[in-house]
Write a protein that holds these residues in place. Structure first.
Motif, PDB file in Angstrom:
ATOM      1  N   PRO A  68      93.464  58.938  41.208  1.00 12.29           N
ATOM      2  CA  PRO A  68      92.765  59.050  39.808  1.00 12.29           C
ATOM      3  C   PRO A  68      91.543  59.108  39.596  1.00 12.29           C
ATOM      4  O   PRO A  68      90.829  59.956  38.722  1.00 12.29           O
ATOM      5  N   GLU A  69      90.657  58.621  40.718  1.00 13.32           N
ATOM      6  CA  GLU A  69      89.245  58.922  40.754  1.00 13.32           C
ATOM      7  C   GLU A  69      88.820  60.403  40.913  1.00 13.32           C
ATOM      8  O   GLU A  69      88.073  60.868  40.042  1.00 13.32           O
TER       9      GLU A  69
ATOM     10  N   GLU B 173      91.057  63.038  40.072  1.00 12.85           N
ATOM     11  CA  GLU B 173      91.393  63.637  38.907  1.00 12.85           C
ATOM     12  C   GLU B 173      90.375  63.551  37.856  1.00 12.85           C
ATOM     13  O   GLU B 173      90.063  64.309  37.023  1.00 12.85           O
ATOM     14  N   GLN B 174      89.858  62.130  37.406  1.00 13.37           N
ATOM     15  CA  GLN B 174      88.865  61.915  36.472  1.00 13.37           C
ATOM     16  C   GLN B 174      87.620  62.776  36.592  1.00 13.37           C
ATOM     17  O   GLN B 174      87.169  63.516  35.856  1.00 13.37           O
TER      18      GLN B 174
ATOM     19  N   ARG C  28      88.199  66.481  35.981  1.00  9.56           N
ATOM     20  CA  ARG C  28      88.396  66.664  34.533  1.00  9.56           C
ATOM     21  C   ARG C  28      86.983  66.634  33.744  1.00  9.56           C
ATOM     22  O   ARG C  28      86.603  67.378  33.109  1.00  9.56           O
ATOM     23  N   GLY C  29      86.009  65.949  34.465  1.00  7.98           N
ATOM     24  CA  GLY C  29      84.630  65.696  33.840  1.00  7.98           C
ATOM     25  C   GLY C  29      83.960  67.065  34.130  1.00  7.98           C
ATOM     26  O   GLY C  29      83.158  67.489  33.269  1.00  7.98           O
TER      27      GLY C  29
END
Length: 454
Positions: free
Chosen positions: A15-16, A18-19, A22-23
């Protein structure tokens, strides 16, 4: 590729990560970019480390462009952390008083063997962190040309590699980021070089015995700096009492300070030689491209080895060879003069002088601080053989005309001994003994003969 395919692929990323991706790409996670990241092994990196790294990446893309090739704050912070990890403490009032007293006595002894002076000089004791803070501006000035060259070479290598990719094969998010690649690369390599500089200076701070032991004007006068922890370690290793060791090193350091203070062209000449060498450094761009292509970002050790290996391997140009020759000669002359003057100054005062002198020579022969520092930061390798040659030359001058003749070698840069003079010290002595009027008469006679023949 469909959205379903995207949904099938993206859950494989932490998750870290992927986030963060995306940023960087405006909110959408391109499947090709996700596959590239997985292929690089970033999905297996420790989450805490990954968060830190991605924070640095975001800063590289979004931060203001820097005009400096080296991040001085990062270099200083890294050096301070390096010395702290090895153990460091502020000098006590007693250590500072002992250093001041040793330098005062050293001044009295030197007054009897040389006319070179530094009137405002006073002795003090520093911690390793204080040495880092005081010398980092000089180190930064010396290595900036190398950092600039490395940054440009790596940027060109990466741009060429990216330029070979077909447009349709490049993830949309990555294509948008490439517009910011120039400033990012400058910040990235400024940071990498700053880390290398900080580690090198921090390590050196743990080794130096005095402020200017590397024979560069690193410490601004009037300070004559002793490093009490290193002095104590040397004394214990030699089984020599600490006061003698402190006095011996004070004599050597004060001699250097007097030389730099009384010979105004010397400090500028040393710095110019280093910068000329560094400014003409040729980076192995082919090696960089190979290293960039082979680096595994999930293996920090492999990245470090690549950065310290072929990515920064210089190829000497003729101008570099000339600058290196000037630098080696000047450093040899400084150390050779200090050897001879210190030997004369401590004679009859320190019973352990011979053992201490041998220890200093052994440090040089096995790779002293200067060699290690230059080797790590700008690829310079110094030859201890030249130091012995320089000492022999100054002894020959002294035998011929006393201390005044020995010290007169510094009166002008054009009259200072050259590499050829180090090979033939007796020839240099003979030339310095020849009256200037004799040379003028010989030149006039040659000119008149030439005119008569014409």
């Amino acid at each position: 590729m469909t959205d379903d395919a995207d949904d099938d692929e993206t859950p494989d990323l932490p998750p870290e990560l992927e986030q963060a991706l995306r940023g960087l790409t405006g909110g959408e996670l391109d499947p090709q970019l996700a596959a590239m990241v997985r292929g690089m092994g970033l999905d297996r990196v420790d989450p805490q480390m990954l968060q830190m790294v991605m924070g640095q990446v975001r800063a590289m893309f979004s931060g203001p462009p820097s005009e400096d090739p080296v991040d001085v704050s990062l270099a200083t912070d890294t050096a301070r952390k390096t010395v702290a990890a090895a153990g460091d403490a502020l000098a006590s009032d007693t250590e500072r008083r002992e250093a001041a007293e040793a330098v005062h006595v050293a001044g009295l002894w030197l007054d009897t063997v040389t006319d070179l002076t530094a009137p405002a000089a006073h002795g003090t004791a520093w911690s390793r962190a204080e040495w880092v803070e005081a010398t980092m501006p000089v180190w930064t000035d010396l290595v900036e040309p190398v950092a600039e060259g490395v940054s440009g070479a790596v940027g060109e290598a990466m741009t060429r590699q990216l330029g070979t990719l077909p447009e349709e094969a490049m993830p949309p998010g990555l294509a948008g980021m490439l517009d910011q690649a120039g400033p990012m690369l400058r910040r990235m390599h400024g940071s990498m070089f700053a880390l290398q500089l900080g580690q090198g200076v921090g390590t050196l701070a743990g080794e130096v015995l005095t402020g200017c032991e590397v024979n560069l004007p690193l410490v601004a006068t009037p300070d004559v700096v002793l490093m009490p922890a290193a002095v104590r370690e040397l004394a214990q290793g030699l089984e020599v009492d600490e006061p003698q060791t402190r006095l011996y090193l004070a004599v050597r350091e004060l001699a250097r300070v007097r030389l730099f203070a009384d010979v105004p062209w010397l400090a500028a000449g040393l710095r110019a030689a280093v910068r000329d060498y560094a400014g003409d450094i040729t980076i192995d761009t082919e090696g960089i491209e190979q290293a960039v292509a082979s680096i595994d970002p999930s293996d920090p050790q492999a990245v470090q080895e690549a950065l310290q290996g072929r990515m920064f391997a210089p190829q000497h140009s003729p101008a570099q060879v000339a600058a290196l020759g000037r630098l080696e000669t000047l450093l040899a002359l400084v150390e050779g003069w200090v050897d001879v003057v210190a030997e004369r100054a401590v004679a009859g005062h320190l019973p352990a002088a011979d053992a201490l002198g041998e220890a200093v020579r052994r440090r040089r022969a096995t790779g002293g601080p200067a060699e290690k520092a230059f080797g790590a930061l700008v690829g310079l390798e110094l030859r201890p053989r030249r130091l012995r040659d320089a000492a022999n030359l100054f002894r020959a001058l002294e035998d011929s005309g006393g201390p005044q003749a020995r010290d007169a070698a510094w009166r002008h840069p054009d009259l200072a001994p050259s590499p050829d003079d180090l090979d033939d010290p007796l020839g240099y002595v003979e030339r310095t003994r020849r009256p200037a009027s004799d040379d003028l008469d010989a030149e006039l006679d040659a000119l008149l003969r030439g005119e008569g023949e014409g």
